[in-house]
Design an enzyme around this catalytic site. Structure first.
Site, short mmCIF file in Angstrom:
data_model
loop_
_atom_site.label_atom_id
_atom_site.label_comp_id
_atom_site.label_asym_id
_atom_site.label_seq_id
_atom_site.Cartn_x
_atom_site.Cartn_y
_atom_site.Cartn_z
N TYR A 1 16.70 -14.32 63.44
CA TYR A 1 15.30 -14.46 63.84
C TYR A 1 15.15 -14.25 65.36
O TYR A 1 15.75 -14.98 66.15
CB TYR A 1 14.73 -15.83 63.45
CG TYR A 1 14.82 -16.13 61.96
CD1 TYR A 1 14.97 -15.12 61.02
CD2 TYR A 1 14.76 -17.44 61.49
CE1 TYR A 1 15.06 -15.39 59.67
CE2 TYR A 1 14.84 -17.72 60.13
CZ TYR A 1 15.00 -16.68 59.23
OH TYR A 1 15.09 -16.97 57.89
N HIS B 1 23.38 -15.79 55.06
CA HIS B 1 21.98 -15.37 54.89
C HIS B 1 21.74 -14.58 53.60
O HIS B 1 20.74 -14.75 52.92
CB HIS B 1 21.55 -14.55 56.12
CG HIS B 1 20.10 -14.66 56.44
ND1 HIS B 1 19.61 -14.63 57.71
CD2 HIS B 1 19.01 -14.78 55.66
CE1 HIS B 1 18.30 -14.74 57.70
NE2 HIS B 1 17.90 -14.82 56.46
P1 NAP Z 1 5.68 -19.11 54.85
O1 NAP Z 1 6.20 -20.37 55.38
O2 NAP Z 1 5.35 -18.99 53.40
O3 NAP Z 1 4.37 -18.67 55.64
C1 NAP Z 1 4.32 -18.64 57.03
C2 NAP Z 1 2.98 -18.00 57.46
O4 NAP Z 1 1.91 -18.77 56.94
C3 NAP Z 1 2.81 -17.92 58.94
O5 NAP Z 1 2.14 -16.73 59.21
C4 NAP Z 1 1.92 -19.13 59.27
O6 NAP Z 1 1.11 -18.78 60.36
C5 NAP Z 1 1.11 -19.28 58.01
N1 NAP Z 1 0.80 -20.69 57.65
C6 NAP Z 1 1.63 -21.75 57.68
N2 NAP Z 1 1.01 -22.86 57.24
C7 NAP Z 1 -0.26 -22.49 56.92
C8 NAP Z 1 -1.39 -23.17 56.41
N3 NAP Z 1 -1.35 -24.48 56.16
N4 NAP Z 1 -2.53 -22.46 56.21
C9 NAP Z 1 -2.59 -21.14 56.48
N5 NAP Z 1 -1.55 -20.43 56.96
C10 NAP Z 1 -0.39 -21.10 57.18
O7 NAP Z 1 6.66 -17.87 55.17
P2 NAP Z 1 8.05 -17.66 55.89
O8 NAP Z 1 7.96 -17.95 57.33
O9 NAP Z 1 8.53 -16.33 55.44
O10 NAP Z 1 9.03 -18.72 55.16
C11 NAP Z 1 9.31 -20.00 55.69
C12 NAP Z 1 10.68 -20.07 56.31
O11 NAP Z 1 11.69 -19.75 55.36
C13 NAP Z 1 10.92 -19.03 57.41
O12 NAP Z 1 10.22 -19.33 58.59
C14 NAP Z 1 12.41 -19.05 57.50
O13 NAP Z 1 12.86 -20.19 58.21
C15 NAP Z 1 12.78 -19.13 56.03
N6 NAP Z 1 13.03 -17.81 55.39
C16 NAP Z 1 14.28 -17.55 54.92
C17 NAP Z 1 14.58 -16.32 54.34
C18 NAP Z 1 15.96 -16.05 53.84
O14 NAP Z 1 16.28 -14.89 53.50
N7 NAP Z 1 16.79 -17.06 53.74
C19 NAP Z 1 13.57 -15.34 54.20
C20 NAP Z 1 12.29 -15.64 54.66
C21 NAP Z 1 12.03 -16.88 55.24
P3 NAP Z 1 0.98 -19.72 61.68
O15 NAP Z 1 2.34 -19.87 62.25
O16 NAP Z 1 0.06 -18.92 62.54
O17 NAP Z 1 0.38 -21.00 61.19
#
Ligand code: NAP
Length: 281
Positions: free
Chosen positions: A57, A115
């Site tokens: 990241y 990962h």
């Molecule tokens: P997510 O948590 O589903 O969504 C994050 C997005 O939603 C951001 O744009 C955030 O924007 C917004 N958001 C968050 N809370 C909200 C709410 N209450 N209302 C409206 N919008 C909201 O997606 P993600 O970041 O892909 O997944 C979460 C975490 O999982 C990642 O950050 C990472 O640590 C991990 N991940 C791991 C892998 C893997 O391959 N292991 C892949 C993807 C993700 P704002 O920040 O502007 O609020």
């Protein structure tokens, strides 16, 4: 008064809150760094202490932001980072871990994840993970983006059964793992960290989700998180850099959705009827 965040017990005995915090897209831009550090620190205050990051990241930038946020409060966090598959040879794993520790400003990780699967044999990566454990650099290790076949192969290598979690894509619109991977992990007492739990925002305008949320004076994001919090051994890790949305995500724990409304959501976001290959983002 808010409900306490329920806990999940990892195979090694560590008890962690079942609602964590993601950091993908953090550490990419100096102008947003302060907001990101503030969000991580508020997540700790709110009890969302499982902080998930990765060397990938922001090319190490997210780990630096997490390090900044944890500077004077490392022990408040259950710190998780991930190694890129092309670094996951025996020597490469040891080296990448030390590089991550430097960026994070700590001498140990609570959990270190592969990962996704790459070209290095699993037994090599596992041997290095075990060595890092013995040296006190990590408390536990796990995997990410592993389907049932991968988990079975992992369990067949020496010490592979010491895997502590599998982090995979799981949310209302991505329910494929309910057919086989989730039951497999539950049976083997391996918690599932649910990444992209609100589908990066893409499901939040779905009419049925909006409808159910309104009935509870909640937001669609809260209902999407409640769906995951309802499931045994599942730890959603939503990412936000916005303090209001962070509080909103925390309060998802208070929701008590009726069976009737879960059925409505099942109709709108059907569970899998057959094996589906594990999806990745
Ligand atoms: P997510 O948590 O589903 O969504 C994050 C997005 O939603 C951001 O744009 C955030 O924007 C917004 N958001 C968050 N809370 C909200 C709410 N209450 N209302 C409206 N919008 C909201 O997606 P993600 O970041 O892909 O997944 C979460 C975490 O999982 C990642 O950050 C990472 O640590 C991990 N991940 C791991 C892998 C893997 O391959 N292991 C892949 C993807 C993700 P704002 O920040 O502007 O609020």
């Amino acid at each position: 008064m808010h409900d306490a965040i329920p806990t999940v017990t990892l195979p090694g005995g560590a008890e962690v809150p079942s609602l964590g915090f993601g950091t993908w897209m953090m550490g990419e831009n100096r102008s947003t760094a302060k907001a990101e550090v503030d969000a991580i620190r508020l997540a700790l205050d709110l009890g969302m202490t499982v902080i998930d990051t990765a060397e990938m990241y922001g090319d190490g930038g997210a780990e630096r932001i997490v390090g900044e946020a944890l500077k004077d409060r490392r022990e408040d966090a259950f710190l998780v980072t991930k190694i890129l598959p092309w670094n996951a040879s025996y020597d490469g794993t040891i080296k990448a871990c030390h590089t991550s520790l430097d960026r994070l400003g700590t001498d140990h990780l609570d959990l270190y994840l592969l990962h996704w699967r790459g070209e290095h044999p699993l037994d090599e990566t596992v041997a290095a993970m075990e060595e890092l454990k013995t040296a006190g650099r990590i408390r536990a290790w796990g995997v990410s983006n592993f389907d049932v076949e991968d988990m079975e192969e992992l369990f067949s290598v020496a010490d592979g059964k010491n895997c502590a979690v599998n982090q995979v894509l799981y949310n209302l619109s991505r329910r494929g793992i309910e057919f086989d991977l989730l039951p497999w992990c539950q049976e083997h007492q391996i918690p599932v960290m649910a990444y992209s739990p609100i589908e990066q925002g893409r499901i939040l305008h779905h009419p049925e989700l909006v409808h159910v949320a309104k009935a509870y004076q909640a937001t669609p994001a809260q209902v999407a998180l409640a769906f995951l919090l309802e499931r045994e051994g599942v730890i959603p890790i939503p990412k936000t850099s916005n303090l209001r949305r962070l509080q909103e995500n925390r309060d998802a724990v208070d929701l008590d959705i009726s069976d009737e409304d879960w059925s409505r959501l099942d109709a709108a976001f059907p569970p899998p009827a057959r094996k589906m290959p594990l999806e990745m983002l």
